[in-house]
Enzyme design. Structure first.
Site, PDB file in Angstrom:
ATOM      1  N   THR A  12     -56.692 -44.769 -21.977  1.00 19.30           N
ATOM      2  CA  THR A  12     -55.384 -44.101 -21.912  1.00 19.30           C
ATOM      3  C   THR A  12     -54.498 -44.727 -20.851  1.00 19.30           C
ATOM      4  O   THR A  12     -53.292 -44.884 -21.047  1.00 19.30           O
ATOM      5  CB  THR A  12     -55.578 -42.600 -21.581  1.00 19.30           C
ATOM      6  OG1 THR A  12     -56.222 -41.994 -22.684  1.00 19.30           O
ATOM      7  CG2 THR A  12     -54.271 -41.911 -21.309  1.00 19.30           C
ATOM      8  N   ASP A  86     -63.162 -41.384 -22.118  1.00 20.28           N
ATOM      9  CA  ASP A  86     -64.088 -40.739 -23.071  1.00 20.28           C
ATOM     10  C   ASP A  86     -65.538 -41.196 -22.913  1.00 20.28           C
ATOM     11  O   ASP A  86     -66.453 -40.387 -23.032  1.00 20.28           O
ATOM     12  CB  ASP A  86     -63.619 -40.983 -24.512  1.00 20.28           C
ATOM     13  CG  ASP A  86     -62.328 -40.231 -24.816  1.00 20.28           C
ATOM     14  OD1 ASP A  86     -61.971 -39.332 -24.036  1.00 20.28           O
ATOM     15  OD2 ASP A  86     -61.671 -40.544 -25.824  1.00 20.28           O
TER      16      ASP A  86
HETATM   17  N1  ASP Z   1     -59.369 -41.959 -25.748  1.00 22.22           N
HETATM   18  C1  ASP Z   1     -59.107 -42.457 -24.414  1.00 22.22           C
HETATM   19  C2  ASP Z   1     -60.196 -43.455 -24.035  1.00 22.22           C
HETATM   20  O1  ASP Z   1     -61.272 -43.064 -23.736  1.00 22.22           O
HETATM   21  C3  ASP Z   1     -59.071 -41.335 -23.446  1.00 22.22           C
HETATM   22  C4  ASP Z   1     -58.782 -41.698 -22.018  1.00 22.22           C
HETATM   23  O2  ASP Z   1     -58.819 -42.836 -21.598  1.00 22.22           O
HETATM   24  O3  ASP Z   1     -58.498 -40.760 -21.239  1.00 22.22           O
HETATM   25  O4  ASP Z   1     -59.961 -44.636 -24.073  1.00 22.22           O
END
Ligand code: ASP
Length: 332
Positions: A12, A86
């Site tokens: 993210t 994640d």
């Molecule tokens: N879906 C994202 C990931 O794990 C969530 C995040 O980074 O907070 O890359």
């Protein structure tokens, strides 16, 4: 000034909305451009090994991170890895096994909101990570998130949306990091042996979460496909042997076929203690199984991935599994 290498992998923190949802888009150099004040703290170079959502992380990709650290280990005083949240706890545990006797800081961080958004935790988490990486005496693999440093084998994502996304499981936080000071609660132990990098991982580990009503023959299928199985059982750990659905025979088939079985608990805190109840004792006494004790599921799974890349002999696996690495287990 210390020299720190930023190793970017996506998440993210580096994401933008491409019309189909958030996806990593920002390069590692661009990430740094959002925190210009970092120049006053340390010299930073950066490399990009991946740019993916960490949902797409594969065990083989941990070896790319290991390579990046290995190639640059002597050139830098510390490392910051930017990563999606994640699977961050799997990566921080895996790196704890794949890079051992670490005498420098290796800090993994990310954010719940993209760095390009006006309201974001990304800048704080990155800056905190660099601050922890330049702190004297910090050695080992940590997650830094929301003002806390967590030992790499103890991190778990416990909140899917809030900034306070990670907890330290069954172990104190390593440190609080705020704007004015770093307060440390654990001491990095002196490193006696030379840094060791592992270049193999055995990805094929199954994690089975028990639910009432599950049919025991699921273990037949798992045994055909996987060498290592972590069973998330209940409470302090036990295997159902009720006449209606008795798992013990199937468990016996697995272990007599040389499969490595670790019994863990789906309760997040305090870990297993299988000697307490008959449901635990029956499995422990009659079959060659291991238990996870106070380890996180992420640590148990990735420790098996690391161990099974070297040996599948039960006694050798047992010895390594119960050997403490980066504070992953409290038993001696
Ligand atoms: N879906 C994202 C990931 O794990 C969530 C995040 O980074 O907070 O890359």
């Amino acid at each position: 000034m210390k020299n720190i290498l930023l190793i970017a992998t996506g998440g993210t923190i580096a994401s933008k909305n491409n019309g189909e949802g958030l996806a990593p888009a920002i390069s590692s150099a661009e990430l740094l451009s959002y925190i210009p004040e970092i120049k006053e703290l340390c010299n930073v170079d950066t490399i990009q090994v991946l740019n993916i959502d960490s949902t797409n992380i594969q065990p083989e990709y941990w070896l790319l991170m290991v390579d990046a650290i290995k190639e640059n280990y002597d050139k830098y005083d510390g490392f910051v890895i930017s990563h999606g949240t994640d699977t961050m706890a799997y990566t921080s545990a895996a790196l704890s096994y794949l890079v051992q006797n670490v005498d420098k800081p290796i800090i993994i961080t990310g954010s719940q909101k993209p760095i390009a958004e006006a309201a974001t935790d990304a800048k704080k988490n990155l800056i905190d990570s660099f601050r922890f990486a330049v702190e004297d005496g910090v050695k080992g693999i940590f997650v830094v998130f929301d003002g806390k440093a967590i030992i790499g084998t103890r991190a778990k994502k416990t909140r899917s949306k809030s900034y306070s996304a990670f907890e330290s499981i069954n172990f104190p936080y390593a440190a609080y990091i705020d704007n004015s000071k770093i307060t440390r609660f654990t001491k990095s132990e002196d490193v006696k042996d030379k840094i060791k990098f592992y270049d193999e991982i055995y990805p094929s580990i199954f994690l089975l979460k028990l639910v009432p009503g599950m049919e025991p023959d699921v273990l037949d299928y798992i045994g055909e496909k996987y060498e290592g199985i972590v069973i998330e059982s209940y409470g302090v750990g036990g295997i159902p042997f009720n006449d209606r659905r008795n798992f013990l025979n199937k468990l016996g088939n697995l272990t007599s076929n040389g499969k490595i079985v670790v019994i863990a608990t789906q309760v997040a805190l305090e870990g297993s203690d299988m000697g307490v109840y008959e449901v635990g004792m029956k499995a422990l006494k009659n079959y060659s199984v291991l238990q996870a004790y106070d380890m996180t599921i992420e640590a148990a799974v990735t420790k098996l991935m690391w161990i099974l890349s070297q040996s599948k002999n039960f006694n050798e696996v047992k010895e390594k599994f119960y050997t403490k690495i980066n504070d992953d287990i409290l038993i001696d």
